[in-house]
Enzyme design. Structure first.
Site, PDB file in Angstrom:
ATOM      1  CB  SER A  20      39.338  28.809  52.435  1.00  0.00           C
ATOM      2  OG  SER A  20      40.399  28.010  51.988  1.00  0.00           O
ATOM      3  CG  LEU A  21      38.509  28.065  46.069  1.00  0.00           C
ATOM      4  CD1 LEU A  21      39.144  28.173  44.691  1.00  0.00           C
ATOM      5  CD2 LEU A  21      37.107  27.505  45.945  1.00  0.00           C
ATOM      6  CB  SER A  22      42.205  25.290  51.545  1.00  0.00           C
ATOM      7  OG  SER A  22      43.079  26.288  51.085  1.00  0.00           O
ATOM      8  CB  THR A  67      45.358  31.660  54.607  1.00  0.00           C
ATOM      9  OG1 THR A  67      45.289  32.702  53.651  1.00  0.00           O
ATOM     10  CG2 THR A  67      44.043  31.598  55.391  1.00  0.00           C
ATOM     11  CE  LYS A  71      49.794  32.632  53.288  1.00  0.00           C
ATOM     12  NZ  LYS A  71      50.031  32.775  51.843  1.00  0.00           N
ATOM     13  CG  ASN A  92      51.878  27.901  52.199  1.00  0.00           C
ATOM     14  OD1 ASN A  92      52.782  27.126  52.505  1.00  0.00           O
ATOM     15  ND2 ASN A  92      51.320  27.891  50.999  1.00  0.00           N
ATOM     16  CG  ASP A 111      51.662  30.724  48.747  1.00  0.00           C
ATOM     17  OD1 ASP A 111      50.775  29.890  48.472  1.00  0.00           O
ATOM     18  OD2 ASP A 111      51.545  31.548  49.666  1.00  0.00           O
ATOM     19  N   GLY A 136      53.635  44.375  42.288  1.00  0.00           N
ATOM     20  CA  GLY A 136      53.213  44.165  43.667  1.00  0.00           C
ATOM     21  C   GLY A 136      54.402  43.762  44.518  1.00  0.00           C
ATOM     22  CE1 TYR A 231      42.861  31.931  44.235  1.00  0.00           C
ATOM     23  CE2 TYR A 231      40.511  31.506  43.948  1.00  0.00           C
ATOM     24  CZ  TYR A 231      41.619  31.686  44.772  1.00  0.00           C
ATOM     25  OH  TYR A 231      41.462  31.626  46.131  1.00  0.00           O
ATOM     26  N   GLY A 252      45.466  32.625  38.339  1.00  0.00           N
ATOM     27  CA  GLY A 252      46.150  32.090  39.508  1.00  0.00           C
ATOM     28  C   GLY A 252      45.659  30.738  39.995  1.00  0.00           C
TER      29      GLY A 252
HETATM   30  P1  NAP Z   1      49.268  41.632  50.084  1.00  0.00           P
HETATM   31  O1  NAP Z   1      50.340  41.028  50.922  1.00  0.00           O
HETATM   32  O2  NAP Z   1      48.201  42.432  50.707  1.00  0.00           O
HETATM   33  O3  NAP Z   1      50.008  42.528  48.969  1.00  0.00           O
HETATM   34  C1  NAP Z   1      49.282  43.247  48.014  1.00  0.00           C
HETATM   35  C2  NAP Z   1      50.233  44.053  47.144  1.00  0.00           C
HETATM   36  O4  NAP Z   1      49.464  44.717  46.131  1.00  0.00           O
HETATM   37  C3  NAP Z   1      50.979  45.144  47.902  1.00  0.00           C
HETATM   38  O5  NAP Z   1      52.234  45.349  47.304  1.00  0.00           O
HETATM   39  C4  NAP Z   1      50.084  46.375  47.665  1.00  0.00           C
HETATM   40  O6  NAP Z   1      50.785  47.588  47.753  1.00  0.00           O
HETATM   41  C5  NAP Z   1      49.696  46.128  46.231  1.00  0.00           C
HETATM   42  N1  NAP Z   1      48.504  46.844  45.849  1.00  0.00           N
HETATM   43  C6  NAP Z   1      47.282  46.813  46.462  1.00  0.00           C
HETATM   44  N2  NAP Z   1      46.423  47.605  45.817  1.00  0.00           N
HETATM   45  C7  NAP Z   1      47.110  48.189  44.795  1.00  0.00           C
HETATM   46  C8  NAP Z   1      46.776  49.126  43.792  1.00  0.00           C
HETATM   47  N3  NAP Z   1      45.541  49.638  43.683  1.00  0.00           N
HETATM   48  N4  NAP Z   1      47.734  49.486  42.903  1.00  0.00           N
HETATM   49  C9  NAP Z   1      48.980  48.977  42.985  1.00  0.00           C
HETATM   50  N5  NAP Z   1      49.362  48.083  43.922  1.00  0.00           N
HETATM   51  C10 NAP Z   1      48.432  47.695  44.823  1.00  0.00           C
HETATM   52  O7  NAP Z   1      48.506  40.505  49.249  1.00  0.00           O
HETATM   53  P2  NAP Z   1      49.128  39.142  48.694  1.00  0.00           P
HETATM   54  O8  NAP Z   1      48.897  38.056  49.681  1.00  0.00           O
HETATM   55  O9  NAP Z   1      50.501  39.392  48.221  1.00  0.00           O
HETATM   56  O10 NAP Z   1      48.137  38.833  47.460  1.00  0.00           O
HETATM   57  C11 NAP Z   1      48.211  39.594  46.277  1.00  0.00           C
HETATM   58  C12 NAP Z   1      47.256  38.981  45.240  1.00  0.00           C
HETATM   59  O11 NAP Z   1      47.683  37.650  44.923  1.00  0.00           O
HETATM   60  C13 NAP Z   1      45.808  38.862  45.730  1.00  0.00           C
HETATM   61  O12 NAP Z   1      44.951  39.124  44.658  1.00  0.00           O
HETATM   62  C14 NAP Z   1      45.705  37.406  46.149  1.00  0.00           C
HETATM   63  O13 NAP Z   1      44.392  36.914  46.051  1.00  0.00           O
HETATM   64  C15 NAP Z   1      46.599  36.753  45.118  1.00  0.00           C
HETATM   65  N6  NAP Z   1      47.173  35.470  45.586  1.00  0.00           N
HETATM   66  C16 NAP Z   1      46.915  34.365  44.849  1.00  0.00           C
HETATM   67  C17 NAP Z   1      47.455  33.150  45.241  1.00  0.00           C
HETATM   68  C18 NAP Z   1      47.198  31.921  44.409  1.00  0.00           C
HETATM   69  O14 NAP Z   1      47.446  30.808  44.890  1.00  0.00           O
HETATM   70  N7  NAP Z   1      46.734  32.071  43.190  1.00  0.00           N
HETATM   71  C19 NAP Z   1      48.257  33.063  46.394  1.00  0.00           C
HETATM   72  C20 NAP Z   1      48.493  34.237  47.120  1.00  0.00           C
HETATM   73  C21 NAP Z   1      47.933  35.441  46.709  1.00  0.00           C
HETATM   74  P3  NAP Z   1      50.902  48.396  49.153  1.00  0.00           P
HETATM   75  O15 NAP Z   1      51.804  47.557  50.009  1.00  0.00           O
HETATM   76  O16 NAP Z   1      51.484  49.690  48.732  1.00  0.00           O
HETATM   77  O17 NAP Z   1      49.502  48.488  49.700  1.00  0.00           O
END
Ligand code: NAP
Length: 290
Positions: A20-22, A67, A71, A92, A111, A136, A231, A252
């Protein structure tokens, strides 16, 4: 300053949490604010989130970040939730708030607001009145969809591999929301009519990754703002494709910094030192600039 008997403790619970970067973000903030506070990572396994939140009272923790996978399951251990967490059903951020009957545990989700802070404040893109496409349907997509709706986006189209999930996410945006199944031609057409494209899938994190939903990169142009919630790496294939066609873009890191900044403000009641937090994150990532 070195921790002492009077040092106050905040932290993050998750599994895994070792990368974690937190801690880098929050310890940079506490130092810049001159607080004798320290922020640590607590590895907490599945099913133990609620107990960890209850331990805030016992241990006198000043705040917890939450996290995956906790959550949603910490919600049952809270006394109250803020407005965003109430809409999303996840938190969160947990804080302890004094009340006449003892400290209350209060949850919120920073978030989505952090995403909007980065988009408007750092990137200069105001989603009000604009057409937005969210790729997504997971936790991040839900936070972003709600936040874009509250920021007065004209339309928010959510694309998912499962239509029921996309519909559930789009409902957070009320009448501005709609859902589509993620098939390549459809996604490329949706991009053509969007102003903002947000990748909220993990596609792009691993080496050799392609584009989400195999979208056609020629759909991007100078009218688009493209943001990837990933990110690391700093430039995903999606961002590279968008930039090569003249789109403005961001990764991100801004969202990560701003969601943490809002946590700092909740816990300390003071404006977050964004420059110090950004420097802390970049140092932890081994980068020199965003
Ligand atoms: P999550 O709850 O696991 O959701 C992932 C989503 O992506 C789901 O809708 C999943 O679909 C879809 N997905 C996964 N693999 C895929 C593929 N190959 N093709 C198409 N769709 C796909 O994860 P999350 O927490 O929402 O995080 C999503 C991304 O955002 C991650 O990369 C995470 O690191 C990033 N993030 C960044 C921050 C930030 O502060 N920058 C904060 C939160 C998250 P299914 O449900 O059909 O599997």
């Amino acid at each position: 300053m070195a921790p002492a008997a009077t040092t106050r403790v905040a932290g993050v619970i998750g599994d895994p949490v070792e990368h974690s970067l937190s801690p880098a973000l929050h310890n940079a903030a506490f130092a810049a604010l001159g607080l004798d506070w320290v922020y640590v990572a607590f590895p907490v396994g599945p099913g133990a989130g609620e107990a960890a939140v209850h331990a805030m009272r016992t241990l006198g923790l000043v705040g917890l970040s939450v996290t995956m996978p906790h959550k949603a399951d910490v919600v049952s251990g809270l006394d109250r939730m803020g407005p965003v967490a109430t809409r999303l059903g996840v938190v969160n951020t947990v804080s302890r708030c004094p009340s006449p009957v003892g400290d209350e545990l209060v949850g919120e989700s920073t978030d989505g607001p952090g995403f909007i802070d980065a988009l408007k404040g750092d990137d200069g893109f105001d989603p009000a009145g604009r057409s937005c496409l969210v790729l997504g349907t997971g936790g991040a997509a839900r936070a972003v969809t709600l936040a874009l709706s509250e920021a007065q986006a004209a339309s928010i189209t959510v694309v998912g591999r499962r239509l029921d999930q996309a519909r559930s996410c789009a409902r957070l945006a009320g009448s501005a929301g709609s859902a589509q199944l993620g098939v390549p031609g459809v996604v490329s057409d949706l991009i053509a009519s969007a102003d903002l494209v947000v990748n909220a899938t993990p596609v792009g994190m691993s080496a050799g990754a392609g584009l989400p939903f195999d979208l056609d990169p020629s759909a991007f142009g100078p009218r688009h703002f493209v943001t990837d919630l990933i990110y690391s790496p700093a430039t995903t294939p999606l961002l590279a494709a968008a930039r090569s066609r003249g789109s403005a873009s961001a990764n991100g890191l801004g969202m990560l910094i701003h969601q943490a900044a809002r946590q700092v403000e909740i816990w300390t009641g003071r404006p977050a030192p964004l420059d110090a937090m950004s420097a802390g994150a970049l140092a932890a990532l081994g980068r020199v600039r965003r």
